[in-house]
Design an enzyme around this catalytic site. Structure first.
Site, PDB file in Angstrom:
ATOM      1  N   GLU A 297      44.163  47.551  28.982  1.00  0.00           N
ATOM      2  CA  GLU A 297      45.070  47.909  28.222  1.00  0.00           C
ATOM      3  C   GLU A 297      45.717  47.287  26.786  1.00  0.00           C
ATOM      4  O   GLU A 297      44.694  47.068  26.625  1.00  0.00           O
ATOM      5  CB  GLU A 297      46.516  47.077  28.967  1.00  0.00           C
ATOM      6  CG  GLU A 297      46.386  45.533  29.518  1.00  0.00           C
ATOM      7  CD  GLU A 297      46.749  44.376  28.625  1.00  0.00           C
ATOM      8  OE1 GLU A 297      46.466  44.326  27.463  1.00  0.00           O
ATOM      9  OE2 GLU A 297      48.093  44.233  29.274  1.00  0.00           O
TER      10      GLU A 297
ATOM     11  N   VAL B 246      49.834  47.098  31.613  1.00  0.00           N
ATOM     12  CA  VAL B 246      48.993  47.484  33.311  1.00  0.00           C
ATOM     13  C   VAL B 246      49.623  48.805  33.659  1.00  0.00           C
ATOM     14  O   VAL B 246      48.987  50.036  34.249  1.00  0.00           O
ATOM     15  CB  VAL B 246      48.408  46.460  34.432  1.00  0.00           C
ATOM     16  CG1 VAL B 246      48.608  46.788  35.982  1.00  0.00           C
ATOM     17  CG2 VAL B 246      48.359  45.162  33.573  1.00  0.00           C
TER      18      VAL B 246
ATOM     19  N   LYS C  41      49.671  36.961  36.838  1.00  0.00           N
ATOM     20  CA  LYS C  41      50.253  36.318  35.414  1.00  0.00           C
ATOM     21  C   LYS C  41      50.749  34.323  36.051  1.00  0.00           C
ATOM     22  O   LYS C  41      51.680  34.548  37.357  1.00  0.00           O
ATOM     23  CB  LYS C  41      51.150  36.945  34.665  1.00  0.00           C
ATOM     24  CG  LYS C  41      50.371  37.825  34.261  1.00  0.00           C
ATOM     25  CD  LYS C  41      51.484  38.126  32.588  1.00  0.00           C
ATOM     26  CE  LYS C  41      51.255  39.493  32.740  1.00  0.00           C
ATOM     27  NZ  LYS C  41      49.274  39.708  31.768  1.00  0.00           N
TER      28      LYS C  41
HETATM   29  N1  PSU Z   1      50.703  39.778  28.588  1.00  0.00           N
HETATM   30  C1  PSU Z   1      51.587  39.663  27.870  1.00  0.00           C
HETATM   31  N2  PSU Z   1      52.828  39.871  27.447  1.00  0.00           N
HETATM   32  C2  PSU Z   1      53.259  40.947  28.066  1.00  0.00           C
HETATM   33  C3  PSU Z   1      51.917  42.208  29.154  1.00  0.00           C
HETATM   34  C4  PSU Z   1      51.046  40.720  29.166  1.00  0.00           C
HETATM   35  O1  PSU Z   1      51.004  38.338  27.595  1.00  0.00           O
HETATM   36  O2  PSU Z   1      54.238  41.299  28.227  1.00  0.00           O
HETATM   37  C5  PSU Z   1      51.855  42.592  29.964  1.00  0.00           C
HETATM   38  C6  PSU Z   1      51.343  43.345  30.408  1.00  0.00           C
HETATM   39  O3  PSU Z   1      50.263  44.617  30.125  1.00  0.00           O
HETATM   40  C7  PSU Z   1      51.790  43.636  31.889  1.00  0.00           C
HETATM   41  C8  PSU Z   1      52.854  43.396  31.377  1.00  0.00           C
HETATM   42  O4  PSU Z   1      51.146  44.316  32.597  1.00  0.00           O
HETATM   43  O5  PSU Z   1      52.831  42.521  30.414  1.00  0.00           O
HETATM   44  C9  PSU Z   1      53.844  43.382  32.902  1.00  0.00           C
HETATM   45  O6  PSU Z   1      55.527  43.253  32.631  1.00  0.00           O
HETATM   46  P1  PSU Z   1      56.377  43.355  33.473  1.00  0.00           P
HETATM   47  O7  PSU Z   1      56.733  41.877  33.863  1.00  0.00           O
HETATM   48  O8  PSU Z   1      57.372  43.286  32.383  1.00  0.00           O
HETATM   49  O9  PSU Z   1      56.290  44.356  33.902  1.00  0.00           O
END
Ligand code: PSU
Ligand code: MN
Length: 312
Positions: free
Chosen positions: A28, A109, A162
């Site tokens: 990504e 992702v 995460k």
């Molecule tokens: N790393 C960060 N911030 C992000 C991301 C990665 O520090 O926003 C991205 C990644 O690509 C992950 C996505 O797939 O955020 C998930 O975001 P959300 O929780 O809004 O779905």
């Protein structure tokens, strides 16, 4: 040969590797823009490519560059993203509108899986997936990453979810949606900066060839979705999970009080946690991005070997 049309572009190197049946690992680019500060983001992205190449695979970073969805971004394109914090975070649902607008976009992702599947890439690497947020019972905040896992035949190698996510609820959601979660040489479901989230992987496999066979058979029986392979950060680079989770709760409360919503939640909390640890999460993030990339490359080779065995 490069597969190319107006809105979708696969680099020559990636297209050649795919045509020759060589292993490719998709990546990504939201993490490059939103995930780490400059210059750590650029150095880490380039080192991820090296780690993947060192294991005999070809890296394929995805991103929207000037209104075109690119699979296999060049070093110059990665550098542009690493130095342009205004590049927006693009999930799967944003692809059409952002492509139509003609601008840039850092793929999450969810968006990267759409691109990988379209290009015919079977393995994707990320340090931590998106998932079910703490307090999702109230906020309904569930990452679109989890939904895209059910839509594409792409295996995802990661160090769990995460650290700002509820690991138990994330695992429940993946179970409901029929997405396998298998620990490679680990019992516990990892937590990104930390070796364990406190939850267990539903399964564990210790050999990459067996893991490859499991993925091939998952698809061979007719499943249309993805497959999660988890492996933790190197212990010596890890942060204690209880410390990180405590900080996350504090920073999430602050973000909620400040009215942060939607796709801003993940970058806001992660960057607040990063500041509060004086950059220790940045170093952990770098370590786990590199180790996950290397494992994904090894795994992509195992998957290719398995296909050859099937045909033999
Ligand atoms: N790393 C960060 N911030 C992000 C991301 C990665 O520090 O926003 C991205 C990644 O690509 C992950 C996505 O797939 O955020 C998930 O975001 P959300 O929780 O809004 O779905
Ligand atoms: Mn969300």
């Amino acid at each position: 040969m490069s597969a190319r049309d107006e809105f979708f572009s696969v680099s020559e190197e990636v297209a050649d590797a795919l045509a020759e049946g060589r292993p490719v690992v998709a990546l990504e680019s939201s993490g490059v823009v939103q995930g780490l500060p400059h210059p750590l983001n650029l150095q880490t992205a380039l080192d991820m490519d090296k780690a993947i190449r060192a294991e005999g695979a070809v890296p394929a970073r995805t991103g929207i560059v000037s209104g075109r969805l690119v699979v296999g971004m060049s070093d110059e394109q990665v550098e542009l993203f690493a130095t342009t914090p205004t590049v927006p975070k693009v999930g799967a649902r944003d692809l059409g509108p952002v492509l139509a607008g003609g601008g840039h976009g850092g793929t999450t992702v969810s968006a990267a899986l759409v691109a990988a599947a379209r290009a015919g890439i079977e393995v994707f690497a990320v340090a931590g997936i998106g998932g079910v947020h703490f307090g999702a019972q109230r906020s309904f905040d569930i990452s679109a990453d989890l939904v895209e896992f059910t839509r594409h035949r792409v295996a995802v190698v990661c160090a769990g979810a995460k650290s700002l996510l509820d690991p138990a609820l994330t695992l429940e959601y993946l179970e409901t949606q029929g997405v396998p979660v298998v620990g490679y040489r680990c019992d516990d479901f990892p937590a990104y900066y930390s070796v364990s989230s406190g939850e267990r992987n539903p399964r564990r496999v210790d050999e990459l060839d067996e893991l490859a066979a499991a993925v091939r058979l998952h698809w061979a029986v007719g499943n249309t979705g993805g497959f999660l392979v988890t492996h933790p950060i190197h212990a010596e680079d890890a942060l204690p999970a209880d410390e990180v989770y405590a900080l996350v709760r504090e920073k999430q409360a602050e973000a909620e009080a400040a009215g942060v919503q939607g796709k801003d939640v993940t970058p806001a909390i992660l960057s607040a946690v990063g500041k509060a640890t004086s950059g220790r999460t940045g170093e952990a993030n770098r370590s786990v991005l590199l180790s996950t990339s290397a494992l994904a490359a090894e795994f992509a080779s195992a998957l290719k070997r398995n296909r050859l065995e099937e045909q033999a």
